[in-house]
Scaffold this active site. Sequence first.
Site, PDB file in Angstrom:
ATOM      1  N   GLU A  75      50.854   5.779  -9.537  1.00 21.94           N
ATOM      2  CA  GLU A  75      52.177   5.151  -9.504  1.00 21.94           C
ATOM      3  C   GLU A  75      52.240   3.999  -8.498  1.00 21.94           C
ATOM      4  O   GLU A  75      53.285   3.401  -8.305  1.00 21.94           O
ATOM      5  CB  GLU A  75      53.262   6.192  -9.224  1.00 21.94           C
ATOM      6  CG  GLU A  75      53.022   7.091  -8.047  1.00 21.94           C
ATOM      7  CD  GLU A  75      54.099   8.173  -7.903  1.00 21.94           C
ATOM      8  OE1 GLU A  75      55.117   8.134  -8.593  1.00 21.94           O
ATOM      9  OE2 GLU A  75      53.893   9.054  -7.053  1.00 21.94           O
ATOM     10  N   HIS A  93      66.328   8.430  -8.671  1.00 25.12           N
ATOM     11  CA  HIS A  93      66.300   9.884  -8.869  1.00 25.12           C
ATOM     12  C   HIS A  93      67.685  10.425  -9.210  1.00 25.12           C
ATOM     13  O   HIS A  93      67.808  11.454  -9.865  1.00 25.12           O
ATOM     14  CB  HIS A  93      65.681  10.581  -7.655  1.00 25.12           C
ATOM     15  CG  HIS A  93      64.200  10.403  -7.624  1.00 25.12           C
ATOM     16  ND1 HIS A  93      63.595   9.436  -6.866  1.00 25.12           N
ATOM     17  CD2 HIS A  93      63.229  11.018  -8.317  1.00 25.12           C
ATOM     18  CE1 HIS A  93      62.291   9.478  -7.084  1.00 25.12           C
ATOM     19  NE2 HIS A  93      62.040  10.439  -7.946  1.00 25.12           N
ATOM     20  N   ASN A 137      57.875   5.103 -13.275  1.00 23.88           N
ATOM     21  CA  ASN A 137      59.064   4.670 -12.521  1.00 23.88           C
ATOM     22  C   ASN A 137      58.644   3.923 -11.254  1.00 23.88           C
ATOM     23  O   ASN A 137      59.141   2.841 -10.952  1.00 23.88           O
ATOM     24  CB  ASN A 137      59.919   5.869 -12.119  1.00 23.88           C
ATOM     25  CG  ASN A 137      60.250   6.752 -13.301  1.00 23.88           C
ATOM     26  OD1 ASN A 137      60.275   6.274 -14.415  1.00 23.88           O
ATOM     27  ND2 ASN A 137      60.478   8.023 -13.054  1.00 23.88           N
ATOM     28  N   ASP A 138      57.715   4.544 -10.540  1.00 27.44           N
ATOM     29  CA  ASP A 138      57.258   3.889  -9.311  1.00 27.44           C
ATOM     30  C   ASP A 138      56.264   2.780  -9.603  1.00 27.44           C
ATOM     31  O   ASP A 138      56.227   1.771  -8.902  1.00 27.44           O
ATOM     32  CB  ASP A 138      56.647   4.912  -8.356  1.00 27.44           C
ATOM     33  CG  ASP A 138      57.734   5.661  -7.607  1.00 27.44           C
ATOM     34  OD1 ASP A 138      58.674   5.001  -7.130  1.00 27.44           O
ATOM     35  OD2 ASP A 138      57.670   6.898  -7.518  1.00 27.44           O
ATOM     36  N   ARG A 160      63.906   0.590  -7.056  1.00 23.30           N
ATOM     37  CA  ARG A 160      64.461   1.172  -8.290  1.00 23.30           C
ATOM     38  C   ARG A 160      65.860   1.736  -8.107  1.00 23.30           C
ATOM     39  O   ARG A 160      66.540   2.061  -9.077  1.00 23.30           O
ATOM     40  CB  ARG A 160      63.505   2.241  -8.859  1.00 23.30           C
ATOM     41  CG  ARG A 160      63.267   3.399  -7.934  1.00 23.30           C
ATOM     42  CD  ARG A 160      62.062   4.222  -8.351  1.00 23.30           C
ATOM     43  NE  ARG A 160      62.432   5.442  -9.042  1.00 23.30           N
ATOM     44  CZ  ARG A 160      61.662   6.524  -9.135  1.00 23.30           C
ATOM     45  NH1 ARG A 160      60.454   6.528  -8.592  1.00 23.30           N
ATOM     46  NH2 ARG A 160      62.067   7.579  -9.779  1.00 23.30           N
ATOM     47  N   CYS A 211      54.366  10.666 -16.964  1.00 26.43           N
ATOM     48  CA  CYS A 211      55.485  11.569 -16.661  1.00 26.43           C
ATOM     49  C   CYS A 211      56.704  10.804 -16.133  1.00 26.43           C
ATOM     50  O   CYS A 211      57.701  11.395 -15.757  1.00 26.43           O
ATOM     51  CB  CYS A 211      55.064  12.646 -15.661  1.00 26.43           C
ATOM     52  SG  CYS A 211      54.627  11.990 -14.055  1.00 26.43           S
ATOM     53  N   ARG A 230      54.198  19.219  -8.550  1.00 22.35           N
ATOM     54  CA  ARG A 230      53.913  18.053  -7.706  1.00 22.35           C
ATOM     55  C   ARG A 230      54.241  18.414  -6.270  1.00 22.35           C
ATOM     56  O   ARG A 230      55.307  18.967  -5.988  1.00 22.35           O
ATOM     57  CB  ARG A 230      54.748  16.860  -8.152  1.00 22.35           C
ATOM     58  CG  ARG A 230      54.489  15.656  -7.276  1.00 22.35           C
ATOM     59  CD  ARG A 230      55.159  14.439  -7.782  1.00 22.35           C
ATOM     60  NE  ARG A 230      56.592  14.481  -7.556  1.00 22.35           N
ATOM     61  CZ  ARG A 230      57.439  13.553  -8.020  1.00 22.35           C
ATOM     62  NH1 ARG A 230      56.969  12.555  -8.743  1.00 22.35           N
ATOM     63  NH2 ARG A 230      58.713  13.622  -7.769  1.00 22.35           N
ATOM     64  N   ARG A 288      59.236  18.505  -9.920  1.00 13.46           N
ATOM     65  CA  ARG A 288      59.488  17.710  -8.713  1.00 13.46           C
ATOM     66  C   ARG A 288      59.913  18.655  -7.589  1.00 13.46           C
ATOM     67  O   ARG A 288      61.095  18.848  -7.317  1.00 13.46           O
ATOM     68  CB  ARG A 288      60.609  16.689  -8.976  1.00 13.46           C
ATOM     69  CG  ARG A 288      60.224  15.559  -9.931  1.00 13.46           C
ATOM     70  CD  ARG A 288      61.375  14.570 -10.067  1.00 13.46           C
ATOM     71  NE  ARG A 288      60.964  13.300 -10.642  1.00 13.46           N
ATOM     72  CZ  ARG A 288      61.119  12.967 -11.924  1.00 13.46           C
ATOM     73  NH1 ARG A 288      61.662  13.804 -12.781  1.00 13.46           N
ATOM     74  NH2 ARG A 288      60.728  11.767 -12.348  1.00 13.46           N
TER      75      ARG A 288
HETATM   76  C1  PEP Z   1      57.447   8.212 -11.403  1.00 13.38           C
HETATM   77  O1  PEP Z   1      57.426   7.537 -10.374  1.00 13.38           O
HETATM   78  O2  PEP Z   1      57.370   7.718 -12.539  1.00 13.38           O
HETATM   79  C2  PEP Z   1      57.597   9.671 -11.330  1.00 13.38           C
HETATM   80  C3  PEP Z   1      57.475  10.427 -12.392  1.00 13.38           C
HETATM   81  O3  PEP Z   1      57.935  10.201 -10.117  1.00 13.38           O
HETATM   82  P1  PEP Z   1      59.423  10.088  -9.516  1.00 13.38           P
HETATM   83  O4  PEP Z   1      60.313   9.541 -10.582  1.00 13.38           O
HETATM   84  O5  PEP Z   1      59.827  11.431  -9.091  1.00 13.38           O
HETATM   85  O6  PEP Z   1      59.226   9.137  -8.375  1.00 13.38           O
HETATM   86 MG    MG Z   2      57.183   8.551  -8.500  1.00 15.50          MG
END
Ligand code: PEP
Ligand code: MG
Length: 583
Positions: A444, A203, A467-468, A478, A515, A346, A310
């Site tokens: 995710e 993040h 991402n997750d 990550r 996203c 979210r 977020r």
């Molecule tokens: C993701 O996990 O891809 C996502 C968009 O949420 P975040 O990056 O805030 O965990």
């Molecule tokens: Mg996420």
Amino acid sequence: MTAPHPQAMSASFTLQGAGVSGGIAIGHAHLVSTARLEVAHYEIAAQEVEAELLRFDTAVARVRSELSGLQAGVSATAPAEIRAILNLHAMLLNDASLSLVPRDHIRKRRCNAEWALVMQMDHLAAQFEAIEDPYLRERKQDIVQVVERVLKAMLGTGHVPAGPSHEEDVIVVAHDLSPADMILFKQHQYAGFVTDLGGVTSHTAIVARSLSIPAIVGLHHARSMIREGELLIVDGREGVLIVDPGPQVLEEYRERSRGIEAERQKLKHLRTARPSTLDGTLIDLQANIELPQDVEKVREVGAAGIGLFRSEFLFLNRDDLPSEDEQFEAYREVADAMHGRPVTIRTLDLGADKSINGAGRMGPNPALGLRAIRFCLAEPQMFLTQLRAILRASRHGKVRLLIPMLAHAHEVEQALAAVRHARETLDDQKVPYDRRIEIGGMIEVPAAALSLAYFVSKLDFLSIGTNDLIQYTLAIDRTDDAVAHLYDPLHPAVLQLVAQTIRIANRAKTPVAVCGEMAGDLAMTRLLLGFGLRQFSMHPAQLLEIKQQVLRTRLDDVRSLAARVARARDPDKARALLAKLNA
Ligand code: PEP
Ligand code: MG
């Protein structure tokens, strides 16, 4: 990259890390301990010792009373952990190791109070790090937080040597920065930043991208090798940091930087262009935001809506939880500013690398712990407050509600029940809200992607958090640069999960978006379009470039190649096919 010999430190040298946001920054290094607190190191004269001791004692006393004020003000609905942590912090502050030992350093070493305190913090932190018990080892964070409070209380009270005066010429160099630190950067105009730690989809990196400043993470030893004020070039695209460059290199990068800026300016004319493919299919390009103030950038690039707000960033860098009214105002501001275009809020995704002040401990393995919807379901009052605020804002635009990190059917059921309950409480009070508000879920966690039929049947829309999804599919943290090389969006397992989620959702006519960072990755646009994705949400800074790619793509040309990429047995094969797709 091996570390250069210290003697070579005055000559030019280059470090390689992971570029997290494009562009080139040229500026002077400003070394920070954390972004929150930049601790100055200076010696004091013998006659200044008493005044410095007083400065230290005054700050400790101030934090003591701050903490007792917070302890007294903890509301009954706040997570139980907050009270426990405040108690622990008060106890740590009262311990001689924090309130007395730094006084000895000031006296004996003639150092400024901040330096004395940080020295003692480092000493204590090293002791805690050596403890085997993971719970006790984690307490190191509490010490850091207490120290940060005291440092903050001393800010502006010393004769701290001035830092660089023009922020636009400053490149922040830090060992590590948290997402909460990064969000504070939104108030600054730094040219760029580099850190020793961190992964590209942490993040911290995500917020850096939203700031559109060149940044590099995972540089390993940069913080200890670079000196304050040294000239730096940050190439955020290639992940290259050049320290003390010669005139020729400097001119070369200035030229490249001008080229990048020209490209960026050129893209601006696409702002109002209809984002359709060459065969006329309209693609929905939306934007991700962290704070209401980000909406300005969203409008600048003409995004069709906000695909991911977020909301947890409203909860960072503060000692209390935002009230229902405060949250409502924030959500309403965004809904109003988007004039009826979708705003996907979210619900809280706290945990992992984002935690509320003081609540640093989210279990021994935070990414797998009480994060996101798990945390909200464990704190029903806090969740209710947020849901009510979102529902109340829903009548000011097209607000949609998105639940993160769903894995189990019962989590979906409980989340939907919590929304129903929030609606009932508003109904009882005759408070209006959009009764047709859509509720979606983030896909995710691989478990959700692999049992998608259930999620499709219960939710109004889906959003793939790549991402997750990548983090959990490949079992790598990550935020950890030590395993950053294993973070591979082209791993066949990842591609199959993404392709399959899009396919099943499309077949069920459940709207689906991506996203995660993949949505803003130019190399992945055609692949995702070929998989059948029609809705993307990304940082505003990436949107026009992605639009340009959409405008240059013919869906008929990419479908079969995309299917072959998804079927590729190994990432190298996938990479080769992807190159063909993007040729
Ligand atoms: C993701 O996990 O891809 C996502 C968009 O949420 P975040 O990056 O805030 O965990
Ligand atoms: Mg996420």
